[in-house]
Every structure is written in structure tokens, then in C-alpha cells.
Design a protein around this motif. Sequence first.
Motif, PDB file in Angstrom:
ATOM      1  N   SER A   6      42.295  59.416  24.308  1.00 13.51           N
ATOM      2  CA  SER A   6      42.226  58.572  23.012  1.00 13.51           C
ATOM      3  C   SER A   6      42.174  57.121  23.448  1.00 13.51           C
ATOM      4  CB  SER A   6      42.896  59.069  22.022  1.00 13.51           C
ATOM      5  OG  SER A   6      44.358  58.770  22.500  1.00 13.51           O
ATOM      6  N   GLY A   7      42.019  56.192  22.511  1.00 14.44           N
ATOM      7  CA  GLY A   7      42.489  54.916  22.630  1.00 14.44           C
ATOM      8  C   GLY A   7      41.241  53.869  22.651  1.00 14.44           C
ATOM      9  N   GLY A   8      40.197  54.470  23.098  1.00 18.20           N
ATOM     10  CA  GLY A   8      38.879  53.470  23.111  1.00 18.20           C
ATOM     11  C   GLY A   8      38.649  52.816  21.850  1.00 18.20           C
ATOM     12  N   GLY A   9      37.696  52.044  22.058  1.00 14.47           N
ATOM     13  CA  GLY A   9      37.146  51.230  20.873  1.00 14.47           C
ATOM     14  C   GLY A   9      36.475  49.898  21.218  1.00 14.47           C
ATOM     15  N   LEU A  10      36.120  49.053  20.293  1.00 18.45           N
ATOM     16  CA  LEU A  10      35.438  47.788  20.613  1.00 18.45           C
ATOM     17  C   LEU A  10      36.371  46.619  20.770  1.00 18.45           C
ATOM     18  CD1 LEU A  10      32.598  46.307  20.430  1.00 18.45           C
ATOM     19  CD2 LEU A  10      33.047  46.031  18.020  1.00 18.45           C
ATOM     20  N   VAL A  11      35.931  45.868  21.612  1.00 17.61           N
ATOM     21  CA  VAL A  11      36.895  44.765  21.798  1.00 17.61           C
ATOM     22  C   VAL A  11      36.252  43.884  22.617  1.00 17.61           C
ATOM     23  CG1 VAL A  11      37.670  45.775  24.458  1.00 17.61           C
ATOM     24  CG2 VAL A  11      39.440  44.122  23.188  1.00 17.61           C
ATOM     25  N   GLN A  12      36.766  42.479  22.172  1.00 19.03           N
ATOM     26  CA  GLN A  12      35.712  41.491  22.951  1.00 19.03           C
ATOM     27  C   GLN A  12      36.443  41.181  24.346  1.00 19.03           C
ATOM     28  OE1 GLN A  12      36.951  38.167  20.128  1.00 19.03           O
ATOM     29  NE2 GLN A  12      35.149  38.413  19.026  1.00 19.03           N
ATOM     30  N   TYR A  13      35.323  40.535  24.969  1.00 18.30           N
ATOM     31  CA  TYR A  13      35.575  39.945  26.343  1.00 18.30           C
ATOM     32  C   TYR A  13      36.947  39.305  26.411  1.00 18.30           C
ATOM     33  CZ  TYR A  13      34.686  37.403  31.005  1.00 18.30           C
ATOM     34  OH  TYR A  13      34.969  36.863  32.017  1.00 18.30           O
ATOM     35  N   GLY A  14      37.704  39.833  27.673  1.00 20.96           N
ATOM     36  CA  GLY A  14      38.967  39.301  27.756  1.00 20.96           C
ATOM     37  C   GLY A  14      40.091  39.916  27.025  1.00 20.96           C
ATOM     38  N   GLY A  15      39.758  40.749  26.119  1.00 19.95           N
ATOM     39  CA  GLY A  15      41.063  41.498  25.353  1.00 19.95           C
ATOM     40  C   GLY A  15      41.416  42.741  26.267  1.00 19.95           C
ATOM     41  N   LEU A  80      46.205  54.409  30.751  1.00 23.18           N
ATOM     42  CA  LEU A  80      45.360  53.580  31.446  1.00 23.18           C
ATOM     43  C   LEU A  80      45.283  52.176  30.611  1.00 23.18           C
ATOM     44  CD1 LEU A  80      43.491  52.885  33.977  1.00 23.18           C
ATOM     45  CD2 LEU A  80      41.663  53.385  32.569  1.00 23.18           C
ATOM     46  N   GLN A  81      46.385  51.307  30.983  1.00 22.90           N
ATOM     47  CA  GLN A  81      46.164  49.929  30.563  1.00 22.90           C
ATOM     48  C   GLN A  81      45.071  49.070  30.848  1.00 22.90           C
ATOM     49  OE1 GLN A  81      48.354  48.825  27.943  1.00 22.90           O
ATOM     50  NE2 GLN A  81      46.906  46.807  27.917  1.00 22.90           N
ATOM     51  N   MET A  82      44.338  48.475  30.191  1.00 25.46           N
ATOM     52  CA  MET A  82      42.892  47.756  30.472  1.00 25.46           C
ATOM     53  C   MET A  82      43.107  46.130  30.131  1.00 25.46           C
ATOM     54  SD  MET A  82      40.116  50.666  30.039  1.00 25.46           S
ATOM     55  CE  MET A  82      40.185  50.402  28.406  1.00 25.46           C
ATOM     56  N   ASN A  83      43.139  45.335  30.867  1.00 24.34           N
ATOM     57  CA  ASN A  83      43.217  43.861  30.477  1.00 24.34           C
ATOM     58  C   ASN A  83      42.293  43.156  31.103  1.00 24.34           C
ATOM     59  OD1 ASN A  83      45.918  44.668  29.506  1.00 24.34           O
ATOM     60  ND2 ASN A  83      47.012  44.212  31.298  1.00 24.34           N
ATOM     61  N   SER A  84      41.957  42.060  30.543  1.00 24.43           N
ATOM     62  CA  SER A  84      40.887  41.260  30.927  1.00 24.43           C
ATOM     63  C   SER A  84      39.378  41.919  31.021  1.00 24.43           C
ATOM     64  CB  SER A  84      41.234  40.514  32.325  1.00 24.43           C
ATOM     65  OG  SER A  84      42.623  39.850  32.231  1.00 24.43           O
ATOM     66  N   LEU A  85      39.346  42.718  29.845  1.00 24.79           N
ATOM     67  CA  LEU A  85      38.148  43.383  30.038  1.00 24.79           C
ATOM     68  C   LEU A  85      36.798  42.559  29.983  1.00 24.79           C
ATOM     69  CD1 LEU A  85      39.359  46.072  27.451  1.00 24.79           C
ATOM     70  CD2 LEU A  85      38.388  46.626  29.660  1.00 24.79           C
ATOM     71  N   LYS A  86      35.933  43.398  30.391  1.00 29.98           N
ATOM     72  CA  LYS A  86      34.585  42.512  30.734  1.00 29.98           C
ATOM     73  C   LYS A  86      33.493  43.449  30.263  1.00 29.98           C
ATOM     74  CE  LYS A  86      36.325  40.913  35.251  1.00 29.98           C
ATOM     75  NZ  LYS A  86      36.044  40.722  36.734  1.00 29.98           N
ATOM     76  N   PRO A  87      32.298  43.139  29.674  1.00 28.17           N
ATOM     77  CA  PRO A  87      31.167  43.874  29.440  1.00 28.17           C
ATOM     78  C   PRO A  87      30.884  45.010  30.336  1.00 28.17           C
ATOM     79  CG  PRO A  87      30.675  41.553  28.885  1.00 28.17           C
ATOM     80  CD  PRO A  87      32.036  41.518  29.869  1.00 28.17           C
ATOM     81  N   GLU A  88      30.948  44.733  31.561  1.00 33.71           N
ATOM     82  CA  GLU A  88      30.688  45.742  32.481  1.00 33.71           C
ATOM     83  C   GLU A  88      31.807  47.056  32.560  1.00 33.71           C
ATOM     84  OE1 GLU A  88      30.745  42.500  33.205  1.00 33.71           O
ATOM     85  OE2 GLU A  88      31.675  42.008  35.233  1.00 33.71           O
ATOM     86  N   VAL A 123      32.925  46.791  25.215  1.00 37.10           N
ATOM     87  CA  VAL A 123      33.391  45.324  25.243  1.00 37.10           C
ATOM     88  C   VAL A 123      32.388  44.377  25.047  1.00 37.10           C
ATOM     89  CG1 VAL A 123      34.468  43.474  26.878  1.00 37.10           C
ATOM     90  CG2 VAL A 123      35.054  46.039  27.117  1.00 37.10           C
ATOM     91  N   SER A 124      32.404  43.397  24.064  1.00 40.22           N
ATOM     92  CA  SER A 124      31.259  42.752  23.658  1.00 40.22           C
ATOM     93  C   SER A 124      31.709  41.262  24.392  1.00 40.22           C
ATOM     94  CB  SER A 124      31.464  42.634  22.327  1.00 40.22           C
ATOM     95  OG  SER A 124      32.579  41.796  21.765  1.00 40.22           O
TER      96      SER A 124
END
Length: 125
Positions: A6-15, A80-88, A123-124
Motif C-alpha cells: 500500500s501507499g501508492g498514489g499520485l505525486v508531483q516531480y520531486g515529491g 520503501l521511502q521514496m524521495n525526489s521522485l521522477k516521472p520515470e 509521478v507527474s
Amino acid sequence: VQLQASGGGLVQYGGSLRLSCAASGFALDYYAVGWFRQAPGKEREFVAALMLPGSSTYYTDSVKGRFTISRDRAKNTVYLQMNSLKPEDTAIYYCAVAPRVIVSSVRTSSSYHHWGQGTLVTVSS
């Protein structure tokens, strides 16, 4: 044996997002726990793994320094902590466990015997 991702979702670039993989019916203490992802039109790929009972961690190069895998033993959950997310990074993320895996195989999906249902990360830009 059940894994609930769980924990997925929509986040902006860098989120940031934090994914959870909750295990039920067994203890994670002596397993390798891996996160994999599959983007549209692409094959499933390794993201990160945590080998228990030690704390050895492994990451694919593209997420090193941005993602961190960790465990809460009391909650029998791996994060899984994900920072600085990118569209890829957009993909369906799956967690999986392997009762016995050698280091050289920790990045191989066929090493893992039980899989969660996946959680979508978008990631948008």
C-alpha cells in the motif's frame, strides 16, 4: 502467507511517498524482502531489497540516494521511502519475499516466492 502493499498514489516531480508491505501469516525475520516495479509496456524490474535477519540493503542504481528500504519488526512491515521522485519512477510497485536467497540472486524476481498485489505510483511532471 499474505503480503499487502500500500501507499501508492499520485505525486508531483520531486515529491515523496512511502510504500508499505505488510506481512501476515508469517514473520519476516528470516526472509529477503524485495520491491520491484513494472512500468507500462516494460518488464518488471528490481528496485530494492532488504535481507533479514541482518540489515543488508540493495538498490538498483537509478534509485540509490533517493529510496530507502527499512523494516518495522513490531508491525511485521517493510517500507520503501521514496524521495525526489521522477516521472520515470511511475510504475506499479510490488513487494515480494524469498525464504532463502543468496546475495547474487537478490535482484532476480524469480528468487521471490510470494508477491503482494501491487500499488500504483504515478509521478507527474
